[in-house]
Write a protein that holds these residues in place. Structure first.
Motif, PDB file in Angstrom:
ATOM      1  N   ASN A   1       1.197  -0.571  -0.189  1.00 57.42           N
ATOM      2  CA  ASN A   1       0.023   0.172  -0.031  1.00 57.42           C
ATOM      3  C   ASN A   1       0.666   0.752  -0.487  1.00 57.42           C
ATOM      4  O   ASN A   1       0.845   1.987  -0.666  1.00 57.42           O
ATOM      5  CB  ASN A   1      -0.779  -0.635   1.150  1.00 57.42           C
ATOM      6  CG  ASN A   1      -2.025  -0.782   0.964  1.00 57.42           C
ATOM      7  OD1 ASN A   1      -2.399  -1.332  -0.234  1.00 57.42           O
ATOM      8  ND2 ASN A   1      -2.232  -1.296   2.350  1.00 57.42           N
ATOM      9  N   THR A   2       1.716   1.329   1.056  1.00 62.80           N
ATOM     10  CA  THR A   2       2.712   2.172   0.728  1.00 62.80           C
ATOM     11  C   THR A   2       3.311   2.536   0.123  1.00 62.80           C
ATOM     12  O   THR A   2       3.487   4.370  -1.103  1.00 62.80           O
ATOM     13  CB  THR A   2       4.290   2.361   1.563  1.00 62.80           C
ATOM     14  OG1 THR A   2       3.170   1.887   2.778  1.00 62.80           O
ATOM     15  CG2 THR A   2       5.137   3.077   1.650  1.00 62.80           C
ATOM     16  N   ILE A   3       3.577   1.758  -1.107  1.00 65.97           N
ATOM     17  CA  ILE A   3       4.626   1.751  -2.777  1.00 65.97           C
ATOM     18  C   ILE A   3       2.939   2.084  -3.680  1.00 65.97           C
ATOM     19  O   ILE A   3       3.611   3.442  -4.623  1.00 65.97           O
ATOM     20  CB  ILE A   3       5.100   0.872  -3.022  1.00 65.97           C
ATOM     21  CG1 ILE A   3       5.990  -0.275  -2.183  1.00 65.97           C
ATOM     22  CG2 ILE A   3       5.742   0.489  -4.169  1.00 65.97           C
ATOM     23  CD1 ILE A   3       7.151  -1.079  -2.165  1.00 65.97           C
ATOM     24  N   MET A   4       1.857   1.655  -3.850  1.00 58.85           N
ATOM     25  CA  MET A   4       0.684   2.454  -4.414  1.00 58.85           C
ATOM     26  C   MET A   4       0.294   3.444  -4.324  1.00 58.85           C
ATOM     27  O   MET A   4       0.044   4.038  -5.414  1.00 58.85           O
ATOM     28  CB  MET A   4      -0.224   1.519  -3.719  1.00 58.85           C
ATOM     29  CG  MET A   4       0.194   0.026  -4.229  1.00 58.85           C
ATOM     30  SD  MET A   4      -1.199  -1.284  -3.494  1.00 58.85           S
ATOM     31  CE  MET A   4      -2.415  -0.879  -5.422  1.00 58.85           C
TER      32      MET A   4
ATOM     33  N   THR B   1      -5.757  -0.567  -0.112  1.00 59.63           N
ATOM     34  CA  THR B   1      -5.255  -1.221  -1.334  1.00 59.63           C
ATOM     35  C   THR B   1      -6.703  -0.829  -2.331  1.00 59.63           C
ATOM     36  O   THR B   1      -6.095  -0.616  -3.461  1.00 59.63           O
ATOM     37  CB  THR B   1      -5.078  -2.504  -1.150  1.00 59.63           C
ATOM     38  OG1 THR B   1      -4.236  -3.246  -0.083  1.00 59.63           O
ATOM     39  CG2 THR B   1      -4.338  -2.962  -2.755  1.00 59.63           C
ATOM     40  N   TYR B   2      -7.175  -1.049  -1.983  1.00 54.77           N
ATOM     41  CA  TYR B   2      -8.964  -0.842  -3.688  1.00 54.77           C
ATOM     42  C   TYR B   2      -8.546   0.762  -3.391  1.00 54.77           C
ATOM     43  O   TYR B   2      -8.514   1.305  -4.737  1.00 54.77           O
ATOM     44  CB  TYR B   2      -9.742  -1.893  -2.944  1.00 54.77           C
ATOM     45  CG  TYR B   2      -9.949  -3.128  -3.413  1.00 54.77           C
ATOM     46  CD1 TYR B   2      -9.383  -3.415  -5.000  1.00 54.77           C
ATOM     47  CD2 TYR B   2      -9.451  -3.847  -2.630  1.00 54.77           C
ATOM     48  CE1 TYR B   2      -9.162  -4.847  -5.165  1.00 54.77           C
ATOM     49  CE2 TYR B   2      -8.768  -5.597  -3.133  1.00 54.77           C
ATOM     50  CZ  TYR B   2      -9.204  -6.269  -3.723  1.00 54.77           C
ATOM     51  OH  TYR B   2      -9.114  -6.808  -4.529  1.00 54.77           O
ATOM     52  N   ASN B   3      -8.538   1.287  -2.518  1.00 50.39           N
ATOM     53  CA  ASN B   3      -8.667   2.781  -2.710  1.00 50.39           C
ATOM     54  C   ASN B   3      -7.809   3.253  -2.896  1.00 50.39           C
ATOM     55  O   ASN B   3      -8.058   4.128  -4.292  1.00 50.39           O
ATOM     56  CB  ASN B   3      -9.195   3.034  -0.653  1.00 50.39           C
ATOM     57  CG  ASN B   3     -10.853   3.164  -0.787  1.00 50.39           C
ATOM     58  OD1 ASN B   3     -11.212   2.472  -1.104  1.00 50.39           O
ATOM     59  ND2 ASN B   3     -10.744   3.306   0.587  1.00 50.39           N
ATOM     60  N   THR B   4      -6.450   3.159  -3.043  1.00 48.03           N
ATOM     61  CA  THR B   4      -5.033   3.709  -3.265  1.00 48.03           C
ATOM     62  C   THR B   4      -5.201   2.974  -4.633  1.00 48.03           C
ATOM     63  O   THR B   4      -4.867   4.196  -6.145  1.00 48.03           O
ATOM     64  CB  THR B   4      -3.703   3.375  -2.769  1.00 48.03           C
ATOM     65  OG1 THR B   4      -3.471   2.911  -1.744  1.00 48.03           O
ATOM     66  CG2 THR B   4      -2.944   3.907  -3.585  1.00 48.03           C
ATOM     67  N   LEU B   5      -5.578   2.161  -5.880  1.00 44.73           N
ATOM     68  CA  LEU B   5      -5.416   1.646  -6.745  1.00 44.73           C
ATOM     69  C   LEU B   5      -6.894   2.451  -7.486  1.00 44.73           C
ATOM     70  O   LEU B   5      -6.597   2.634  -8.250  1.00 44.73           O
ATOM     71  CB  LEU B   5      -5.792  -0.319  -6.602  1.00 44.73           C
ATOM     72  CG  LEU B   5      -5.939  -0.606  -8.278  1.00 44.73           C
ATOM     73  CD1 LEU B   5      -5.073  -1.094  -8.747  1.00 44.73           C
ATOM     74  CD2 LEU B   5      -6.215  -2.286  -8.238  1.00 44.73           C
ATOM     75  N   ILE B   6      -7.862   2.234  -7.070  1.00 45.16           N
ATOM     76  CA  ILE B   6      -8.917   3.425  -7.293  1.00 45.16           C
ATOM     77  C   ILE B   6      -8.214   5.259  -7.544  1.00 45.16           C
ATOM     78  O   ILE B   6      -9.217   5.236  -8.834  1.00 45.16           O
ATOM     79  CB  ILE B   6     -10.198   3.365  -6.679  1.00 45.16           C
ATOM     80  CG1 ILE B   6     -10.596   1.707  -7.224  1.00 45.16           C
ATOM     81  CG2 ILE B   6     -10.921   4.349  -7.297  1.00 45.16           C
ATOM     82  CD1 ILE B   6     -12.035   0.982  -6.071  1.00 45.16           C
ATOM     83  N   PHE B   7      -7.903   5.538  -6.156  1.00 40.86           N
ATOM     84  CA  PHE B   7      -7.911   6.852  -7.147  1.00 40.86           C
ATOM     85  C   PHE B   7      -6.882   7.214  -7.518  1.00 40.86           C
ATOM     86  O   PHE B   7      -6.627   7.593  -7.768  1.00 40.86           O
ATOM     87  CB  PHE B   7      -6.762   7.562  -5.387  1.00 40.86           C
ATOM     88  CG  PHE B   7      -6.145   8.290  -4.633  1.00 40.86           C
ATOM     89  CD1 PHE B   7      -6.428   9.918  -5.463  1.00 40.86           C
ATOM     90  CD2 PHE B   7      -4.538   8.769  -5.246  1.00 40.86           C
ATOM     91  CE1 PHE B   7      -6.288  10.738  -5.229  1.00 40.86           C
ATOM     92  CE2 PHE B   7      -4.253   9.997  -5.449  1.00 40.86           C
ATOM     93  CZ  PHE B   7      -4.852  10.762  -5.600  1.00 40.86           C
ATOM     94  N   GLY B   8      -5.450   5.964  -7.911  1.00 42.53           N
ATOM     95  CA  GLY B   8      -4.242   5.906  -8.704  1.00 42.53           C
ATOM     96  C   GLY B   8      -4.900   5.806 -10.203  1.00 42.53           C
ATOM     97  O   GLY B   8      -4.550   6.855 -11.118  1.00 42.53           O
ATOM     98  N   LEU B   9      -5.700   5.064 -10.448  1.00 43.23           N
ATOM     99  CA  LEU B   9      -6.275   4.546 -11.674  1.00 43.23           C
ATOM    100  C   LEU B   9      -7.325   5.888 -11.988  1.00 43.23           C
ATOM    101  O   LEU B   9      -6.924   6.422 -13.670  1.00 43.23           O
ATOM    102  CB  LEU B   9      -7.231   3.886 -11.808  1.00 43.23           C
ATOM    103  CG  LEU B   9      -6.507   2.135 -11.988  1.00 43.23           C
ATOM    104  CD1 LEU B   9      -7.132   0.954 -11.361  1.00 43.23           C
ATOM    105  CD2 LEU B   9      -5.854   1.870 -12.592  1.00 43.23           C
ATOM    106  N   SER B  10      -8.105   6.389 -11.176  1.00 39.44           N
ATOM    107  CA  SER B  10      -8.738   7.699 -11.282  1.00 39.44           C
ATOM    108  C   SER B  10      -8.147   8.885 -11.617  1.00 39.44           C
ATOM    109  O   SER B  10      -8.767   9.548 -12.971  1.00 39.44           O
ATOM    110  CB  SER B  10      -9.921   7.778 -10.623  1.00 39.44           C
ATOM    111  OG  SER B  10     -10.990   6.685 -10.424  1.00 39.44           O
ATOM    112  N   LYS B  11      -7.084   9.034 -10.900  1.00 40.79           N
ATOM    113  CA  LYS B  11      -6.434   9.958 -11.051  1.00 40.79           C
ATOM    114  C   LYS B  11      -5.582   9.883 -12.458  1.00 40.79           C
ATOM    115  O   LYS B  11      -5.455  11.070 -13.412  1.00 40.79           O
ATOM    116  CB  LYS B  11      -5.427  10.243 -10.359  1.00 40.79           C
ATOM    117  CG  LYS B  11      -4.514  11.241  -9.905  1.00 40.79           C
ATOM    118  CD  LYS B  11      -3.149  11.420  -8.789  1.00 40.79           C
ATOM    119  CE  LYS B  11      -2.646  12.746  -8.974  1.00 40.79           C
ATOM    120  NZ  LYS B  11      -1.992  12.744  -8.210  1.00 40.79           N
ATOM    121  N   ALA B  12      -4.973   8.912 -13.510  1.00 43.57           N
ATOM    122  CA  ALA B  12      -4.776   8.432 -14.544  1.00 43.57           C
ATOM    123  C   ALA B  12      -5.449   8.907 -15.701  1.00 43.57           C
ATOM    124  O   ALA B  12      -5.682   8.750 -16.246  1.00 43.57           O
ATOM    125  CB  ALA B  12      -3.671   7.073 -14.608  1.00 43.57           C
TER     126      ALA B  12
END
Length: 468
Positions: free
Chosen positions: A279-282, A312-323
């Motif tokens: 999670n930290t790396i994501m 994990t999923y919140n970070t994943l969704i945030f990263g993809l949404s931001k991109a």
């Protein structure tokens, strides 16, 4: 419009909806331990003249009580001598340790040692390990290694060999005054058995990782690497907590290549990375605007048999949404639900933000209804995200209706949502509505008067320039 009408009806049926929203709790994976040396807030044991019960003095009053008000030895001796006849047990070790700790906050190491000798002579009390740890802590906070060694020798002289807790007290005290070099030297001395040899004298993982964390904060991460290499020679090796500290440090410095290298080193050393590390790396990938990379980290995590959590999923969704990969983010929303994780307010709000940035605010509004159907409570951030998205696009009327809902429930406006709504209203020449929003921003204390007026003034100037 039909969707918003449903939202309005549901919102009016549950006027307290937002006020029941709760914040997710943050967790930490690093272990913490406090040394047994005294703190600056001293609890003074109750010395009584008339045998009154201890509970007559509240714990809060005790915490705020200090016996000594001067660093003069003569004053301290006088105060101690006057207290001694009133104490039920003149040899009570806890009492003497508390008094010594209270005097240490004012005095020098040498003066504190003199008071200790005076107390021993007057009452006959026998110092214990805590007594010497109080002196050790004070000596360490002078930032002078000879003083620290003097305190350690004093323990040995009194038949109390320094142990791993003694090492911890000394290291933390030295780090408190930013004396990293001497802290490292003390740690090395204990590790190489230059201190009195006993099974319990070697430093433990708590002290080791505390020192690693301090080096990472106070210096470049290379100094922590150098310390780890030096300790390898003494057969002191890093553990999972050590690698977690290092990875967290390099992620904060945005060195993601090094973070991934450390992840590999961790595995080669026989440790299994946990969910927190991934999670930290994501999160770090998201910070450096490489949100699309989070998928590869997620896949590596799954390959190693580590189950993702809500973060994990919140970070994943945030990263993809931001991109800008909103469709992919929505896919992972479905995956997390299928795997038994319930999306929270952060999950939905993050995805709504991505949809609004992608130009689909009405789709985001539909997601709000889906969110409420699932029993997830929207918060102020959720509504401000939608308000900004609707106001920025071609849905000002819908956005203004959402603003009225927010106003009816006294939801504060965020600065970006306020500025966007004001700008759009001025462009549409809805000046009266713009002034109404301005008044609400002030009355609800959403923004300062200067910030609210600046946004309104610039929007009105833009309108005037557009008309000329």
């Amino acid at each position: 419009m039909g969707k918003l009408g449903g939202l309005v009806r549901k919102h009016r049926q549950s006027p307290s909806l937002l006020r029941t929203a709760s914040k997710p709790s943050a967790s930490s994976s690093t272990n913490r331990r406090k040394p047994d040396a005294s703190s600056s807030s001293i609890i003074i044991p109750h010395c009584q003249e008339n045998g009154d019960d201890d509970d007559q003095t509240s714990s809060e009053e005790k915490k705020q009580t200090h016996i000594f008000s001067s660093d003069k030895l003569s004053h301290a001796q006088k105060v101690y001598d006057s207290m001694l006849p009133r104490c039920r047990n003149p040899r009570d070790t806890s009492l003497h340790n508390t008094l010594l700790a209270d005097f240490c906050r004012l005095s020098t190491f040498g003066t504190s040692l003199q008071l200790l000798n005076h107390m021993k002579l007057k009452s006959g009390f026998v110092p214990n390990r805590t007594t010497f740890h109080i002196l050790l802590s004070q000596s360490a906070q002078t930032g002078e290694l000879p003083r620290v060694r003097e305190a350690l020798d004093l323990m040995t002289t009194h038949g109390i060999p320094p142990d791993n807790a003694s090492c911890d007290v000394a290291v933390r005290g030295l780090c408190a005054v930013d004396d990293s070099e001497d802290a490292i030297q003390v740690f090395k001395d204990f590790s190489s058995c230059k201190s009195p040899s006993s099974a319990s004298s070697s430093p433990d993982a708590f002290t080791y990782n505390f020192l690693i964390r301090h080096l990472c904060k106070a210096r470049a991460v290379s100094s922590a690497y150098r310390f780890i290499e030096e300790m390898h020679e003494l057969n002191v090796k890093p553990d999972l907590v050590t690698y977690t500290i290092l990875i967290d440090t390099v992620c904060k410095s945005k060195n993601l290549r090094e973070a991934m290298r450390l992840l590999d080193v961790l595995g080669e050393s026989g440790f299994k990375p946990d969910c927190y590390l991934y999670n930290t790396i994501m999160k770090a990938y998201c910070i450096v605007d490489k949100g699309f990379e989070v998928v590869s980290v997620y896949k590596k995590m799954k390959e190693q048999g580590i189950e993702p959590d809500l973060v994990t999923y919140n970070t994943l969704i945030f990263g993809l949404s931001k991109a800008g990969r909103v469709d992919q983010a929505r896919k992972y929303l479905g995956i997390m639900i299928d795997e038994g994780h319930s999306p929270d307010t952060i999950t939905y709000t993050t995805l709504m933000n991505g949809m609004c940035r992608k130009g689909d605010p009405m789709g985001a509004l539909g997601l709000l209804e889906e969110m409420e159907k699932e029993g997830c409570i929207p918060n102020s951030c959720t509504y401000n995200t939608l308000l900004q998205g609707l106001s920025k696009g071609k849905h000002l009327d819908t956005g203004f209706k959402l603003y009225e809902i927010m106003k009816s429930d006294s939801i504060k406006l965020e600065s970006s949502a306020y500025a966007t709504l004001i700008r759009s209203l001025c462009r549409a020449e809805q000046i009266a509505d713009a002034y109404g929003v301005f008044d609400y921003a002030l009355s609800s204390k959403s923004l300062s008067e200067v910030a609210a007026y600046t946004a309104l003034e610039s929007s009105l100037k833009a309108l005037k320039k557009m008309k000329s």
